[in-house]
Enzyme design. Structure first.
Site, short mmCIF file in Angstrom:
data_model
loop_
_atom_site.label_atom_id
_atom_site.label_comp_id
_atom_site.label_asym_id
_atom_site.label_seq_id
_atom_site.Cartn_x
_atom_site.Cartn_y
_atom_site.Cartn_z
N SER A 81 0.82 -1.21 0.00
CA SER A 81 0.00 0.00 0.00
C SER A 81 0.86 1.27 0.00
O SER A 81 1.98 1.29 0.50
CB SER A 81 -0.91 0.05 1.23
N1 SAH Z 1 -0.61 -4.72 3.99
C1 SAH Z 1 0.05 -5.23 2.82
C2 SAH Z 1 -0.77 -4.96 1.61
C3 SAH Z 1 -0.98 -6.20 0.87
S1 SAH Z 1 -2.14 -6.18 -0.47
C4 SAH Z 1 1.43 -4.66 2.70
O1 SAH Z 1 1.75 -3.72 3.43
O2 SAH Z 1 2.22 -5.15 1.90
C5 SAH Z 1 -3.44 -7.15 0.21
C6 SAH Z 1 -3.05 -8.47 0.81
O3 SAH Z 1 -4.26 -9.08 1.28
C7 SAH Z 1 -2.45 -9.46 -0.16
O4 SAH Z 1 -1.28 -10.00 0.37
C8 SAH Z 1 -3.54 -10.51 -0.34
O5 SAH Z 1 -3.03 -11.80 -0.60
C9 SAH Z 1 -4.21 -10.44 1.02
N2 SAH Z 1 -5.58 -10.98 1.04
C10 SAH Z 1 -6.57 -10.84 0.14
N3 SAH Z 1 -7.68 -11.51 0.51
C11 SAH Z 1 -7.38 -12.07 1.72
C12 SAH Z 1 -8.11 -12.91 2.63
N4 SAH Z 1 -9.37 -13.27 2.41
N5 SAH Z 1 -7.48 -13.31 3.76
C13 SAH Z 1 -6.19 -12.95 4.01
N6 SAH Z 1 -5.45 -12.17 3.20
C14 SAH Z 1 -6.04 -11.73 2.06
#
Ligand code: SAH
Length: 219
Positions: free
Chosen positions: A67
């Protein structure tokens, strides 16, 4: 791994990033302090690390993104706005960047990710950085992590179309705070939901764009 990496240069670029975030309205000194401390370039592959301190979302593989710093700051600030939190559930570990920021600001972080390869990478990196107050869970975060709840705070970094009931029920009934993007690929809004007993007060924070919250796990 060379944790100093780009060393002083990256510290100075981080100072500039923090000043920009202040200009954009982020007021929390603890949050700005954590962003200043955390070497964001370590969460990106080398080819992208020179862009780590731009205020933009960046790819981390598997169609996912790290993000934008402003959004990380805004969400963390909203989560912590009523004071110190002991237990925080994070849905979407991803690169682990938001996880590390949280680990500096709350007592314990419970972080759920659905893609095993991302979780492994984040876990290893945070271990190298000597982070010890994070527990990881490979699971569909739409169901929360009920065994570890209730939580003083829950932060979700992928967008469901509506707020999952399980997350609401795992909030502490005494002021538990949920920060979550909600909507489809065209319209999403960042919400803050505060629980008092059986009532849930909703506040809209701002329009956002997150990857979708998906079902199931990927091993
Ligand atoms: N906070 C992260 C942003 C990652 S993008 C960072 O700082 O890098 C969103 C993340 O949510 C991804 O890794 C994706 O795999 C995860 N995600 C999406 N759906 C999900 C779910 N149902 N349960 C757990 N993680 C999920």
């Amino acid at each position: 791994m060379d944790l100093d990496g780009i060393g002083m240069t990256s510290r100075r670029t981080r100072d500039r990033l923090v000043n920009r975030l202040r200009d954009q309205g982020i007021r929390s000194d603890p949050v700005l302090g954590a962003i200043q401390n955390v070497p964001r370039h370590l969460f990106l592959e080398e080819a992208l690390s020179h862009r780590a301190y731009e205020d933009t979302a960046l790819p981390i593989g598997f169609n996912q993104t790290l993000s934008q710093p402003y959004i990380v700051a805004r969400m963390t600030e909203a989560l912590l706005a009523a004071g110190h939190l002991k237990k925080v559930l994070e849905i979407g570990t991803g690169s682990g960047y938001q996880t590390l920021i949280l680990s500096e600001l709350v007592d314990r972080v419970y972080s759920v990710e659905r893609i095993a390869a991302l979780q492994d990478r984040a876990r290893k990196l945070l271990r190298k950085l000597s982070v010890r107050n994070v527990q990881y869970h490979l699971s569909d975060g739409g169901y929360g992590w009920s065994m570890m709840g209730p939580f003083d705070g829950i932060i979700v970094t992928a967008a469901p179309e509506k707020v999952p009931e399980d997350l609401l029920s795992q909030l502490s009934p005494r002021g538990g705070r949920l920060v979550i993007p909600v909507g489809d690929s065209k319209h999403q809004e960042l919400l803050l939901i505060v629980r008092e007993g059986g009532s849930y007060r909703r506040e809209r924070l701002e329009p956002v764009r997150f990857v979708p919250l998906l079902n199931g796990t990927v091993r």
